[in-house]
Structures are given as C-alpha cells and as structure tokens.
Design a protein around this motif. Structure first.
Motif, PDB file in Angstrom:
ATOM      1  N   GLY B 246       0.727  -1.397  -0.109  1.00  0.00           N
ATOM      2  CA  GLY B 246      -0.015   0.003  -0.009  1.00  0.00           C
ATOM      3  C   GLY B 246       0.859   1.280  -0.003  1.00  0.00           C
ATOM      4  O   GLY B 246       2.132   1.186  -0.201  1.00  0.00           O
ATOM      5  N   PHE B 247       0.370   2.409   0.390  1.00  0.00           N
ATOM      6  CA  PHE B 247       1.020   3.381   0.291  1.00  0.00           C
ATOM      7  C   PHE B 247       1.352   4.295   1.656  1.00  0.00           C
ATOM      8  O   PHE B 247       1.876   5.501   1.716  1.00  0.00           O
ATOM      9  CB  PHE B 247       0.365   4.600  -0.625  1.00  0.00           C
ATOM     10  CG  PHE B 247       0.401   4.320  -2.172  1.00  0.00           C
ATOM     11  CD1 PHE B 247       1.579   4.370  -2.819  1.00  0.00           C
ATOM     12  CD2 PHE B 247      -0.778   3.869  -2.760  1.00  0.00           C
ATOM     13  CE1 PHE B 247       1.658   3.952  -4.244  1.00  0.00           C
ATOM     14  CE2 PHE B 247      -0.736   3.590  -3.874  1.00  0.00           C
ATOM     15  CZ  PHE B 247       0.409   3.448  -4.760  1.00  0.00           C
ATOM     16  N   ASP B 248       0.823   3.750   2.562  1.00  0.00           N
ATOM     17  CA  ASP B 248       1.173   4.014   3.959  1.00  0.00           C
ATOM     18  C   ASP B 248       2.590   3.860   4.110  1.00  0.00           C
ATOM     19  O   ASP B 248       3.000   2.898   3.769  1.00  0.00           O
ATOM     20  CB  ASP B 248       0.395   3.219   5.081  1.00  0.00           C
ATOM     21  CG  ASP B 248      -1.224   3.426   5.060  1.00  0.00           C
ATOM     22  OD1 ASP B 248      -1.476   4.523   4.431  1.00  0.00           O
ATOM     23  OD2 ASP B 248      -1.833   2.817   5.484  1.00  0.00           O
ATOM     24  N   PRO B 249       3.006   4.686   5.106  1.00  0.00           N
ATOM     25  CA  PRO B 249       4.750   4.703   5.371  1.00  0.00           C
ATOM     26  C   PRO B 249       4.898   2.958   6.062  1.00  0.00           C
ATOM     27  O   PRO B 249       4.236   2.808   6.936  1.00  0.00           O
ATOM     28  CB  PRO B 249       5.016   5.680   6.421  1.00  0.00           C
ATOM     29  CG  PRO B 249       3.811   6.564   6.368  1.00  0.00           C
ATOM     30  CD  PRO B 249       2.500   5.743   5.846  1.00  0.00           C
ATOM     31  N   GLU B 250       5.991   2.453   5.248  1.00  0.00           N
ATOM     32  CA  GLU B 250       6.254   1.165   5.824  1.00  0.00           C
ATOM     33  C   GLU B 250       7.704   1.085   5.951  1.00  0.00           C
ATOM     34  O   GLU B 250       8.336  -0.072   6.375  1.00  0.00           O
ATOM     35  CB  GLU B 250       5.524  -0.095   5.339  1.00  0.00           C
ATOM     36  CG  GLU B 250       5.725  -0.099   3.874  1.00  0.00           C
ATOM     37  CD  GLU B 250       4.817  -1.268   3.227  1.00  0.00           C
ATOM     38  OE1 GLU B 250       4.949  -2.372   3.580  1.00  0.00           O
ATOM     39  OE2 GLU B 250       4.197  -1.094   2.274  1.00  0.00           O
ATOM     40  N   PHE B 251       8.295   1.774   5.402  1.00  0.00           N
ATOM     41  CA  PHE B 251       9.634   1.834   5.443  1.00  0.00           C
ATOM     42  C   PHE B 251      10.450   2.582   6.456  1.00  0.00           C
ATOM     43  O   PHE B 251       9.777   3.838   6.675  1.00  0.00           O
ATOM     44  CB  PHE B 251      10.422   2.281   3.914  1.00  0.00           C
ATOM     45  CG  PHE B 251      10.198   1.227   3.028  1.00  0.00           C
ATOM     46  CD1 PHE B 251      11.070   0.238   2.809  1.00  0.00           C
ATOM     47  CD2 PHE B 251       9.100   1.586   2.030  1.00  0.00           C
ATOM     48  CE1 PHE B 251      10.648  -0.691   1.863  1.00  0.00           C
ATOM     49  CE2 PHE B 251       8.786   0.859   0.987  1.00  0.00           C
ATOM     50  CZ  PHE B 251       9.682  -0.270   0.842  1.00  0.00           C
ATOM     51  N   GLU B 252      11.582   2.429   7.063  1.00  0.00           N
ATOM     52  CA  GLU B 252      12.137   3.434   8.155  1.00  0.00           C
ATOM     53  C   GLU B 252      12.264   4.754   7.829  1.00  0.00           C
ATOM     54  O   GLU B 252      11.908   5.799   8.603  1.00  0.00           O
ATOM     55  CB  GLU B 252      13.267   2.735   8.558  1.00  0.00           C
ATOM     56  CG  GLU B 252      13.064   1.765   9.770  1.00  0.00           C
ATOM     57  CD  GLU B 252      14.591   1.275  10.408  1.00  0.00           C
ATOM     58  OE1 GLU B 252      15.662   1.940  10.320  1.00  0.00           O
ATOM     59  OE2 GLU B 252      14.256   0.176  11.010  1.00  0.00           O
ATOM     60  N   VAL B 253      12.603   4.817   6.469  1.00  0.00           N
ATOM     61  CA  VAL B 253      12.975   6.053   6.130  1.00  0.00           C
ATOM     62  C   VAL B 253      11.727   7.073   5.800  1.00  0.00           C
ATOM     63  O   VAL B 253      11.904   8.207   5.959  1.00  0.00           O
ATOM     64  CB  VAL B 253      13.985   6.104   4.776  1.00  0.00           C
ATOM     65  CG1 VAL B 253      13.129   5.710   3.520  1.00  0.00           C
ATOM     66  CG2 VAL B 253      14.463   7.477   4.373  1.00  0.00           C
ATOM     67  N   PHE B 257      10.970  10.628   7.414  1.00  0.00           N
ATOM     68  CA  PHE B 257      10.540  11.761   6.861  1.00  0.00           C
ATOM     69  C   PHE B 257       9.210  12.288   7.326  1.00  0.00           C
ATOM     70  O   PHE B 257       8.946  13.545   7.198  1.00  0.00           O
ATOM     71  CB  PHE B 257      10.594  11.796   5.381  1.00  0.00           C
ATOM     72  CG  PHE B 257      11.955  12.020   4.562  1.00  0.00           C
ATOM     73  CD1 PHE B 257      13.006  11.455   5.139  1.00  0.00           C
ATOM     74  CD2 PHE B 257      11.896  13.186   3.817  1.00  0.00           C
ATOM     75  CE1 PHE B 257      14.391  11.836   4.324  1.00  0.00           C
ATOM     76  CE2 PHE B 257      13.004  13.418   3.382  1.00  0.00           C
ATOM     77  CZ  PHE B 257      14.318  12.807   3.506  1.00  0.00           C
ATOM     78  N   GLU B 258       8.366  11.546   7.677  1.00  0.00           N
ATOM     79  CA  GLU B 258       6.939  11.816   8.538  1.00  0.00           C
ATOM     80  C   GLU B 258       7.368  12.835   9.520  1.00  0.00           C
ATOM     81  O   GLU B 258       6.518  13.524   9.813  1.00  0.00           O
ATOM     82  CB  GLU B 258       6.407  10.724   9.156  1.00  0.00           C
ATOM     83  CG  GLU B 258       5.671   9.729   7.999  1.00  0.00           C
ATOM     84  CD  GLU B 258       4.443  10.296   7.528  1.00  0.00           C
ATOM     85  OE1 GLU B 258       3.628  10.855   8.316  1.00  0.00           O
ATOM     86  OE2 GLU B 258       4.235  10.499   6.395  1.00  0.00           O
ATOM     87  N   LYS B 259       8.686  12.703  10.223  1.00  0.00           N
ATOM     88  CA  LYS B 259       8.856  13.682  11.392  1.00  0.00           C
ATOM     89  C   LYS B 259       9.359  15.027  10.900  1.00  0.00           C
ATOM     90  O   LYS B 259       9.145  15.856  11.642  1.00  0.00           O
ATOM     91  CB  LYS B 259       9.878  13.009  12.311  1.00  0.00           C
ATOM     92  CG  LYS B 259       9.293  11.744  13.082  1.00  0.00           C
ATOM     93  CD  LYS B 259      10.423  11.420  14.153  1.00  0.00           C
ATOM     94  CE  LYS B 259      10.228  10.051  14.209  1.00  0.00           C
ATOM     95  NZ  LYS B 259      11.508   8.946  14.493  1.00  0.00           N
ATOM     96  N   VAL B 260       9.945  15.009   9.644  1.00  0.00           N
ATOM     97  CA  VAL B 260      10.492  16.368   9.501  1.00  0.00           C
ATOM     98  C   VAL B 260       9.611  17.312   9.318  1.00  0.00           C
ATOM     99  O   VAL B 260       8.491  17.242   8.555  1.00  0.00           O
ATOM    100  CB  VAL B 260      11.160  16.020   7.904  1.00  0.00           C
ATOM    101  CG1 VAL B 260      11.991  17.459   7.370  1.00  0.00           C
ATOM    102  CG2 VAL B 260      12.544  15.283   8.212  1.00  0.00           C
TER     103      VAL B 260
END
Lengths: 367, 367
Positions: B246-253, B257-260
């Motif tokens: 899917g397109f939800d964040p699933e990689f650490e990177v 970047f979600e936090k930036v």
C-alpha cells in the motif's frame, strides 16, 4: 520508421504478489524489426520510470520526437532492427497497459487508487505472458535501464531459462533509502494539489500543479549545482538592469524551472507514476534470501552490467555487488563503468558509450 | 543563563532598497553579557535562515532547548559573555521583528504578502539603527553564518567604520542559481497548500502541510545519500517481516521523513521564511560594481572567513573569492576551511572547530 502500438489481452487472470488477482490485463507494446522463423531473434527492451512502450521510431511522420531510445534502436543502430526483432512493452501499471486509470471490470469505473500494488515480479510475469502470446519461448536478450534494469534483473531471477543474454544499465539490486524518501516527498507534492482528490481524479482535470512541483523537486535532485551555475548563475531574465522586488520569476533559473514539468501531465499519468515508484520501493532482489546471490538460482545467463560514474543515485559500487553475486553463481558477467555528464539519464541521452558496449555484447554467441 | 527578549521601536521611518518606506519598525533582540562603560565590547551575532534572535540561554529554566548557538555563546564559551556583550537581533522581516505578520499601520490589518520586499541592506540598516538606539557606535565584532554571514558581509560593505572585526561563516558573496531554484520550489510547495491563501493566512490555520513538504524538500537536499543509507537502508518499520502493499509509510526512512517539519510551523512563520529566502535571492555584493572588491570601499576591517569542505551549497571556493577581494582592498583577512559531516549546518551543530577559531580571532587586538 513508422510504428503502430499494439495491444494484447492476456488469456488468463494474472495473480499478483500482493495476493490480489487482475482478471483482465491488457499489455500495450511496440515491435521494431521482424521476428525470424525460429522466433529466436527477439529482444525485449524494458522502459524506465518516466518512459513507455514507445522506444523507437515515430507514430506519424510529423511527430516531432521519436521514441525514447531511438538513439539505440533501429536499422544499423546498436540494437539493430535489421537483425533483431525488438519488443518494447508498457509495464503493468504503467499507464498504457492495464493500470490505475483502467476500468475495473467489477465496478465499471476507473480503478484509481483501488488498483492493486504491482511489483517488479508482477510486471515481468505479465511480460512473460505477452511473450507466450507472441510464441516467443526464449529471448535473444532482455535490455533495460533504471526501472527497466530492475525488470531485467527480475527476469534473470524469475525466468532465466527464457533469456539468452541480459543487459542491465544504471540499476541496483534494490533502491536506496534516499530514493524511497524522494518518492515519498514527490507523492506528498501530488497529494497537496486539491485536484489530486486522493488519486480519484480520473475523468476530471489532472493534478497539474502537483505534477509540476513533483517534476521540479526531481529537477533539483537530478541537476548539479555547478551545471546550473554555469547555465544561469543569478542573472536576471533578459539581462534586466533592475530588480523587481517581488516574487514573480525574475532570475533566469526561475524561468528555467517554470518550464520543468509543464504540460507533461498529459504524457505521464501521475497516479501511474506513483504506482511505478512504489514498485521500485518494494524492489529488493535479496528479500527473502540469505544473500543476493541466492536470487539467481537458475541457469546462468551471460550478462552485461553498465553503470555511470556520475550516477550517484545508482552508483557503480552497487552495480559491482550484482556482478559479484552473479560471478558467485558462475554466471558469465562483465561490468563496465562509463563517464557521462548525464548521470542516471546517460543511457538515454548520451547513449554512444552504452550503444557500443551493447552492440558488441549482442554479437557474441552464447550456448 | 535566563534571558528575556527585548523590543525597540525605531525612532525614524526606515527607507528600503525597493523604494518603499516602513513607517513603524520594531526590532526584537536579546542581550547576553554586560555592555562596558565605553560601550566598546558589543558583539552582534546575526542569525541564519531558520533561526532567530534567541541565540543563547533559556527563556525559562524548564525550556527543553537553549538558543540556537548556545554551544558558542556564554560564560567561558568561544564568544565569552564574561568579556563581551552579545547582541542578537531578529532580522527585519524575520517574524519576531517587523515583518509580514505585523500590523500594517495604514490598514490596521496584517501586511501578509503586501509587506515590502526587504533586502540584506535593509536588514543591516535596521540593525545599525538598533545600535544607535543602544548607544553603540562601533561593534567589537559582527559574527554570522548562512544568512547571518550575508548580514556580516553587508555590514562590511555598508558600515565598515562601525566594525572592529568581522567573522563570516558558511556564506558566499551571492547565492547560486541552485539556491534560487530551491527557494522557488519551496515557495511552490507552500503555495500548493490551500491553507496558504496566497500568503493571507494570518489569523487562520497556517499552511502546515505545505510547510512540512517544504521542510522535507529541504531535507532531501541537505541529507547525503550514504548517510541516509547507513541509517535506514530499505528496512521496514519495526523490522516487519512482510510488505504492506500500500502507500502508508512502511519503510524506516518514510517514518523518518514523516517527522521532518512536523510542528515547526508554530516556530517559523512560513511567510516570513519566504521573505528571508527572497532577500537571499537578491543578495549579490558585486551587483552594481565592476568587481566584488569594489563592494568593500570603506576602512579595512580585520576579517575571519570560515567555510566547510562538505558544504557543497556554499563551498570554500566561493568563500575564497571573498578573501581575494578583501585582500585586493588591503583588508587583513584569513580564510580557514574546516571538515565536518554537518556541511552547511556545521557552524551550529558542530561548533567546536569554528569556536576555537573565533575564540582566538576575538582575542587579537586591532587598531
């Protein structure tokens, strides 16, 4: 070379890695050259992220631009269509072939973001079905760069018995964190455009501003500081002699960036691009294996790997890991590294070097 | 070190380079250390693009983070507040001082995008007025990096007689085309957010998503591929053992970047940032002169220039051009180049090297 795109509907439903099945799959492709009687001269050319099945020639005599790899494919060119029959197909999910803009037979509406995630394995399996339909058992070669290189690597891993040769250009065995982050930021640019409508914009105005922003973010990443400096510096448009003191574009480099991505939304469907980028995120030949070499279990395929010193996103050092893995499995492999100012795009825009390597590699006989 | 911000209203209207005049200007600043009886120990510290007048100490004992350059400013630190009286002012247009969020006295409403374009010259002239109000004729030193370095260079060009020393860090005599393009793309990210409202969002929800995207574009530019690779690779969040398709964040990177940029919109006003970036676009010490050296016509100021080898956006080679220009005018100048993994941000986050250089430079006497 005047070319007509062709389309074929796969005879059977296509099961996908994600667990879903596509009941109806159409693959759009082009053919350059003639298939010989033994159907043994077919070369599959796999396209990159922002290109498609139109790899060579023109659709109409008045087309301003030929296919994306017209430098390399044609009579007497490195991939010589007088000797080989080149097949270039649009990948599954890629916009022309079945993808998110296609009609979902279950609903009668475009899939949009309900289209299943497709992977490199799915793309390659769909290509294998296309070859089945064309009666081609074994390819003389599979060739591709960037996403096309990922496809060739996936062919080498999943269907090596159907390949007599492989050429992998400007690729790695998985994308780097940097690329995953870049695609994420690009998706966010699209999502910020109200016209994106969560990917449900089919039949309405496409998210043009989001697409332009996405393209300009890409341009910042591909472009070199020094190249941009030589070209534009901080010169004012038209060598104006006074500053405007506002936010309208008044520097040459702003005018240059105004052009990036403009109009391209009609060429490249943004949602399809998002699906291809996600397929790249998921690409990792070593996943599920102890080592990369274990991804290449089948019969050895003579392989040419080509990387560019200036391609910092897909660097030669990572291509070298592929060479080592193949060598470990006893595959005949060579890795050549070229110089070009074009970096990752060099195989398309500066194809002389890779063309010479391919010409010589394709002429070598294999068992 | 507990600190209270102070504010001062300039006595006279401030004419700007763009031709407009600001009738009311308030400058917000902080002071660390004591001014001596002869008012000869004042050091002006100029802030960078994303920082402000809060350079050192804490506003309240429980503040989790001190001012942005607390590593360098304080008792016994390189800019020793037991010897010098440090003044850090928010630049004109910078958010705390008069800027686009301020009330336009003519309309009684926030200026928003009707605020005039301010330039480095305007910022420095406003600082000079602040020093007038504080009764400081001549600075012991002016020090700054990034946009702060542009301010110090502008001081050296416009008011050299008011400087006993200058320290310019991680700066150039004008920004490169690359930076102009980057700011343009960042502005477009803000503009795509419907909450941006053409910059007229004052009193309403700020353009948070646009600001996050802008920050993440910045993160892509500041971060090195290899550093990100070491940190995240293509690992899944929580070392998950299967893909989500899917397109939800699933990689650490992706999680990184979600936090930036998250939450930062309350710290940095996006419109003020846009004004500061435009001031950088317009910054060019050589504009209107035949050569850069002609920008330094006044009495020579002993100058320390500091650059970082890893700062590809403001590279040592361009700082060296400043050194040559100053030397040509007979200014006492030295240029030191440091190594740091932090690149452009090194003077803030890795200040030991520059701290030692500043400490020794500030202790030298001048005429």
């Amino acid at each position: 070379m005047l070319i007509q795109p062709r389309g074929i509907r796969l005879a059977e439903p296509l099961p996908l890695e994600c667990g879903r099945t596509l009941d109806q799959v159409e693959i759009v492709y082009e053919v350059y050259g003639e298939l010989n009687a033994t159907r043994s001269n077919a070369i599959l050319v796999c396209h990159g992220l922002t290109s498609n099945q139109h790899a060579a020639g023109r659709h109409r005599a008045e087309d301003p631009r030929p296919g994306w790899w017209d430098q390399a494919i044609g009579p007497g060119k490195p991939i010589d269509t007088e000797r080989w029959c080149v097949i270039a197909s649009n990948v599954l999910g890629g916009g022309a072939s079945t993808g998110p803009a296609s009609i979902d037979p279950a609903s009668g509406q475009p899939y949009g973001p309900d289209f299943p995630i497709v992977t490199l394995a799915d793309m390659v399996d769909a290509q294998a079905r296309l070859l089945d339909a064309l009666g081609i058992e074994r390819l003389y070669a599979a060739i591709g760069g960037c996403l096309g290189g990922f496809q060739v690597l996936t062919w080498m891993s999943r269907h090596p018995q159907r390949l007599a040769r492989a050429v992998v250009i400007s690729a790695t065995s998985r994308v780097a964190a940097y690329t995953i982050a870049l695609w994420k930021v690009m998706r966010e640019a699209l999502a910020l455009d109200p016209a994106w409508r969560d990917g449900r914009y089919q039949g309405q105005a496409p998210p043009e501003r989001g697409f332009q922003l996405m393209s300009r973010i890409g341009a910042l990443i591909w472009m070199e500081r020094e190249a941009l400096e030589q070209r534009c510096g901080n010169r004012l448009i038209g060598d104006a002699d006074r500053l405007g003191y506002g936010f309208d574009p008044e520097f040459e480099v702003e005018a240059l960036f105004e052009k990036v991505g403009r109009g391209d939304v009609t060429q490249l469907d943004p949602l399809a691009l998002v699906y291809l980028m996600r397929a790249m995120d998921y690409f990792d030949l070593a996943r599920g294996h102890c080592a990369l070499a274990d991804a290449f279990e089948g019969s050895p395929v003579p392989t040419l790997l080509v990387s560019y010193r200036s391609d910092w996103r897909y660097p030669p050092a990572e291509m070298e890991k592929i060479r080592l893995a193949l060598e470990q499995r006893g595959w005949p492999v060579s890795h050549r590294t070229l110089d070009s100012a074009f970096g990752h795009g060099a195989f398309v825009y500066d194809s002389e070097g890779v063309g010479a390597l391919m010409r010589s590699f394709l002429e070598t006989s294999t068992t």
